[in-house]
Design a protein around this motif. Structure first.
Motif: not given
Length: 223
Positions: A194, A212, A222
């Motif tokens: 991330g 996400i 992520i």
């Protein structure tokens, strides 16, 4: 939408992926795009090979005009019979419902922009529309009923399909206003760092969290 200038080298944003390149795929990058490794991408219907036309239905009372946008469709376009039908009559206005095979797609007032699958607006005329007035569309998606899709920069503020994240760019690429380019993407079965995601400038935490969640549906985690 501007992208941060500094970012990871190709594929260093990938923490893990499935064996035998199962996480990767190839596709066309649309015209007028500049992408970097680790950038989130969306898919839109290709700008070529799709033709949309419209016509007022015979017998209409209202004489307002429907104007198609350019392009007249989004990545959500599907094969089927589309029509826009007046459901509420009003002086100097009214409400139309866009239908595909009889199922509601979107409802908007006269003069408002339809943006979900077909993109157009209906203007009021000298004679008001009445309930049941309609416009019919002819959607030609090619011999295989496949509009084709091209990757574009993910834009959380878009309304044409570019707001839906589907993949990460493996490498950087640039296209001009006339040519597409083949690219490699990570579109499933992967874990992404991330900290190395190349978010668009100005993106909010809410928009990040939504992206996400959408990517998780595609088995892209992520962390």
């Amino acid at each position: 939408m501007a992208i941060k200038k500094m970012g990871p080298r190709a594929l260093t944003f990938v923490l893990s992926e499935a064996d035998s390149n199962l996480s990767r795929d190839e596709g066309d990058l649309a015209v007028s795009q500049t992408i970097v490794p680790g950038q989130i991408l969306a898919l839109l219907a290709a700008a070529t090979g799709v033709t949309v036309t419209s016509a007022a239905r015979a017998g209409n009372t209202g004489n307002g005009v429907l104007t198609l946008a350019t392009p007249a469709y989004t990545a959500k376009l599907k094969p089927g019979a589309y029509s826009a039908v007046c459901t509420i009559a009003a002086a100097n206005g009214g409400t139309f419902r866009l239908e595909r095979d009889g199922v509601e797609v979107e409802t908007k007032a006269v003069a408002a922009n339809f943006t979900k699958e077909l993109k157009f607006a209906i203007a009021d005329g000298a004679t008001d529309f009445v309930v049941g007035d309609a416009f019919d569309f002819n959607v030609d998606m090619g011999e295989d009923d496949d509009a084709g899709e091209q990757y574009v920069e993910w834009d959380p503020t878009a309304t044409n399909g570019a707001e839906t994240p589907v993949a990460f760019s493996c490498y950087g690429a640039v296209t001009d206003s006339s040519d597409t380019q083949r690219i490699v993407v990570i579109d499933k079965l992967a874990v992404i760092n991330g900290q190395d995601i190349q978010w668009p400038d100005g993106v909010t935490d809410a928009q990040k969290n939504k992206a996400i969640r959408e990517l998780k549906k595609r088995f892209i985690k992520i962390q």
